[in-house]
Scaffold this motif. Sequence first.
Motif, PDB file in Angstrom:
ATOM      1  N   GLU B  56       0.847  -1.190   0.000  1.00  0.00           N
ATOM      2  CA  GLU B  56       0.000   0.000   0.000  1.00  0.00           C
ATOM      3  C   GLU B  56       0.886   1.244   0.000  1.00  0.00           C
ATOM      4  O   GLU B  56       1.791   1.374   0.822  1.00  0.00           O
ATOM      5  N   PRO B  57       0.649   2.153  -0.913  1.00  0.00           N
ATOM      6  CA  PRO B  57       1.546   3.301  -1.085  1.00  0.00           C
ATOM      7  C   PRO B  57       1.196   4.442  -0.137  1.00  0.00           C
ATOM      8  O   PRO B  57       0.603   5.442  -0.557  1.00  0.00           O
ATOM      9  N   LEU B  58       1.593   4.303   1.103  1.00  0.00           N
ATOM     10  CA  LEU B  58       1.215   5.296   2.117  1.00  0.00           C
ATOM     11  C   LEU B  58       1.628   6.715   1.714  1.00  0.00           C
ATOM     12  O   LEU B  58       0.919   7.670   1.990  1.00  0.00           O
ATOM     13  N   LEU B  59       2.789   6.801   1.065  1.00  0.00           N
ATOM     14  CA  LEU B  59       3.298   8.127   0.740  1.00  0.00           C
ATOM     15  C   LEU B  59       2.558   8.760  -0.432  1.00  0.00           C
ATOM     16  O   LEU B  59       2.685   9.956  -0.688  1.00  0.00           O
ATOM     17  N   TYR B  61      -0.787   8.819  -0.809  1.00  0.00           N
ATOM     18  CA  TYR B  61      -2.108   9.379  -0.441  1.00  0.00           C
ATOM     19  C   TYR B  61      -2.120  10.905  -0.354  1.00  0.00           C
ATOM     20  O   TYR B  61      -2.961  11.552  -0.971  1.00  0.00           O
TER      21      TYR B  61
END
Lengths: 426, 96
Positions: B56-59, B61
């Motif tokens: 999941e690409p937290l950065l 968002y």
Amino acid sequence: MTAAGAFLGSARSRLLPASVPFRFFVAAAVFHVLLWLVLLVAAADFPRFRGGAGPALAAVHLLTLGVLTMTAIGAAVQLLPVATTRPLAAVWPIQLAFWLLLPGAVALIGGMLIADARLMIGGAVASTLGLLPFALLLADNLRRANSMPVVRAYGWAAMASLLVLVALGVALSVDADGGGLLADRSGAALAHMILGGFGFMGMLALGFSHVLIPMFALSNAPNRRIADVGFAAAAASVVLGVAGAGLGHRSLLIAACGVGAVAVAVHLRLMQVALATGMRKRLGLSFVLVRAAWASLALTPLLGVAVAQGWAGAGGPTLFGLVALGGWLMTFLFGILQRIAPFLASMHVSRASGGPPLLTEFGSETPLRIHAGCHLGALILLAAAIVLDSAPLAALAALIGLAGALAFAASILTIVQSLAAGRTRG
Amino acid sequence: MTSRSDIPASVRSWQTGEGLHVDVRGLPCPEPLVTLLRLIDGGSVRERMFAHLGQEPLLLYPELDARGWRSRLVASAGDSAAGDDHVVLEIVRGTP
């Protein structure tokens, strides 16, 4: 729930609990305040500090073990899994690390402050036990990080440095009451400083920079081959420096500075390319600190040669420590921390009005501006105090640094309050 | 597979009826983030794309939020629809 809200909800489940990194950040903020307070007490001795128990040594370890190590662990345990795409094996070892490291650091630094050898030994052992779970988690994650060879190389080098660093630290504590354990105590202390500043912390800072700086600037990862050259030079510099300190060979120390200058030049070139090619040009206040840190990093090998050759005067060794530990590492870590702390917090809270919060909702930028100004001003004044051997200047620097540390602590407190409430006011 | 000059050669991409699919798995951090944002900022994706990521690409968002784009997790690691280390994210331009 909106699609974005659902997505954030899912993202939250992949993050460490906010309390894990933030307990390290809060501890670092408190140690930061204590650092300048103790430096105020040590103002008379600090400009010519050469080691030995007392407030000046306590101030140095409030910086290295209190501020730098706490910040680095808090950031590393959250950012490394993101960078390597490999989750941490478990969360409890980090919590264990904190609860061993915190009292260990307090005891060690307290022992240094009041020159109590038994307290120092107990604190050194507890700190070592606290760093062990972190090192094991780091090793496990790095072992699985196939897509990040450069970060992995720096991480392994940092961990190897950490092992020798803590062994020397315990030996120095045991030897503090004149036990005769170390044949060359000053050489061992210098090796300990090189391993801590350039080995453990330096390697972590350089390695994570290969991810963090492109991430903030929105640029591609640095060129792999050039980054490998930078790593080889940085690692060789640490090995040469530790060998030079341990064996008492000035030529090895000078060689370490020369190879270190190559490592610094390669690193700064890679970072400059990342900034120049990045999609984001306005990087804000945090990069004022990061750029100041890079300037200090560039000065470090030059100053190292000057100290080794005896050209830097009586205050040269202390000035070298200030530029390396304060100017480079401390400034860099605060630049990074003020950038990532609001971002990490934003992943854990929701707005009162619904939806994900904006980073600007985590308090005003004013405390961070105050901190940045005071931090840089205090370091410049402290450098002047060392050059001029002036206790009043050192005391003034400590007061300015203390004002900045309180402003930074207020900023972290605001973020923690938002985290505790589970939402921002927006 | 769709060949696009604005997608790096190391990135697999293909077009379906749903939209453009871009597979950024295996790229070193932060290249997945940068590749996707370059497609959005460069105007290569008008309304919708599907990003295939290793996690999941937290950065990503806050960057999508800042650009007015929305995202939705279509499949996550461990789902039967996606293998281990495979997250599929639908990224859609927000309505003004």
